[in-house]
Every structure is written in structure tokens, then in C-alpha cells.
Design an enzyme around this catalytic site. Structure first.
Site, short mmCIF file in Angstrom:
data_model
loop_
_atom_site.label_atom_id
_atom_site.label_comp_id
_atom_site.label_asym_id
_atom_site.label_seq_id
_atom_site.Cartn_x
_atom_site.Cartn_y
_atom_site.Cartn_z
N ARG A 128 7.01 3.78 -14.38
CA ARG A 128 7.41 2.37 -14.48
C ARG A 128 6.30 1.48 -15.01
NH1 ARG A 128 11.76 1.46 -9.68
NH2 ARG A 128 12.90 3.36 -10.15
N GLU A 145 0.15 9.62 0.02
CA GLU A 145 0.40 9.61 1.46
C GLU A 145 1.19 10.84 1.89
OE1 GLU A 145 3.03 6.15 -0.14
OE2 GLU A 145 1.29 7.23 -0.81
#
Length: 184
Positions: free
Chosen positions: A73, A110
Site C-alpha cells: 500500500r 509482532e
């Protein structure tokens, strides 16, 4: 001509909060993570025009020579702003996506480990580069992009994103200035 005519202006004032066009998707890509989806923002022509105008303004303040879009993006953001500023843009991509010799940088997520690649010859030594992405969360991806720019001999002039998740404190891990349009 049938359909909607092409518009060269947009009708949203600067007071518009872009959050109303960003969809929050709970438990994506895994349980406990809220994903902030800019697809709904991009799909609205007026909101996207306003977003790119605001991104252009904050990016221009870094006085860049080149914009660097982070897969995928970030490509949309960097290409739109580069066109408005009369600049080129380069891409950092996942492994195996670029056709020529690349330099790479690993980084932690993460929920795992990943790697970014940059074409070896796309940044000239001393070139001022602004990194662009849709979202700044933990800062791992952007930090890896910073290291790639430096490996290539460029200077990280700044980082410009649409959304920043402030509670994850990514700015504390980054040595370049950050400009953002929307914070959560």
C-alpha cells in the site's frame, strides 16, 4: 460520455477527519489485532484526493529527491505523491519480487520475521529519500526500509504515513522524523 465525468477538483474541506473513511477490521490478520483498512478511503475519490493532497503537503516539507514506497500500500501513496511533486519513486518489496540485483534487510513483526529488498542501483549516494506507507505500527518495516536506504548510500529525509498507531510507540525506534495524517 456516459458514467461519471472526470473531476479535477474535490469537495471536501480541510476539516474532514479521514478516520470516517478508514475501516477498522477486528481480529485481522490474527485474533487480538485491529487492522486499519484504507481500501475504503482509496475507493472514495474525494477522500483519496484529499488524502493525497495532505500527504503531498507533509512529504514536501522533507524536501525529498525520491520517494520510497513500502510493499504494497505504500506503493499507492508514494506513486500518487511522487506524481504531484514531480519526483520518482522506488519500491521496497518482499523477497523474489524485484528483477535485478537487490540489497536486503530482515526485520521482526509482532507475529514473525520477514525481509525487504531494494534494487541495488535505485538510490544515488546522498539522495534524500522519504519513506511512504499506509500504516506505521511497531516500526519494524519502516526501520528496515531506513536501513536499506542507508545501505544504498541515501539519506532518510523523513517518513510519511496515512495512519499511525501511537500506542505502539514506533517513533521511539526510528531516527528519522515522522509525519502522519491520522493517529489511533
Amino acid at each position: 460520455m456516459e458514467g461519471n465525468p472526470i473531476s479535477t477538483s474535490f469537495s471536501f474541506p480541510n476539516s474532514v477527519d479521514l478516520r470516517q473513511y478508514i475501516r477498522e477490521v477486528p481480529d485481522f490478520p490474527k485474533k487480538g489485532i485491529n487492522f486499519y483498512d484504507i481500501s475504503t478511503l482509496i475507493a472514495n475519490a474525494d477522500a483519496w484526493q484529499l488524502t493525497t493532497a495532505r500527504l503531498t503537503k507533509i512529504t514536501a516539507e522533507f524536501n525529498p529527491d525520491l520517494l520510497l514506497g513500502v510493499e504494497s500500500r505504500g506503493f499507492i501513496c508514494a506513486a500518487s505523491v511522487a506524481q504531484r511533486l514531480g519526483l520518482g519513486f522506488a519500491m521496497v518489496r518482499k523477497p523474489g519480487k524485484l528483477p535485478t540485483e537487490t540489497i536486503s534487510e530482515s526485520y521482526g513483526l509482532e507475529y514473525g520475521q520477514d525481509e525487504l529488498h531494494l534494487q541495488k542501483d535505485v538510490i544515488r549516494p546522498g539522495q534524500r529519500v522519504v519513506i511512504m506507507d499506509d500504516l506505521l505500527a511497531t516500526g519494524g518495516t519502516v526501520a528496515a526500509a531506513c536501513r536499506l536506504i542507508e545501505k544504498a548510500g541515501g539519506v532518510v529525509a523523513g517518513i510519511a504515513v496515512i495512519v499511525e498507531l501511537e500506542f505502539l510507540k514506533a517513533r521511539e525506534k526510528l531516527s528519522a522524523p515522522v509525519a502522519t495524517l491520522v493517529t489511533y
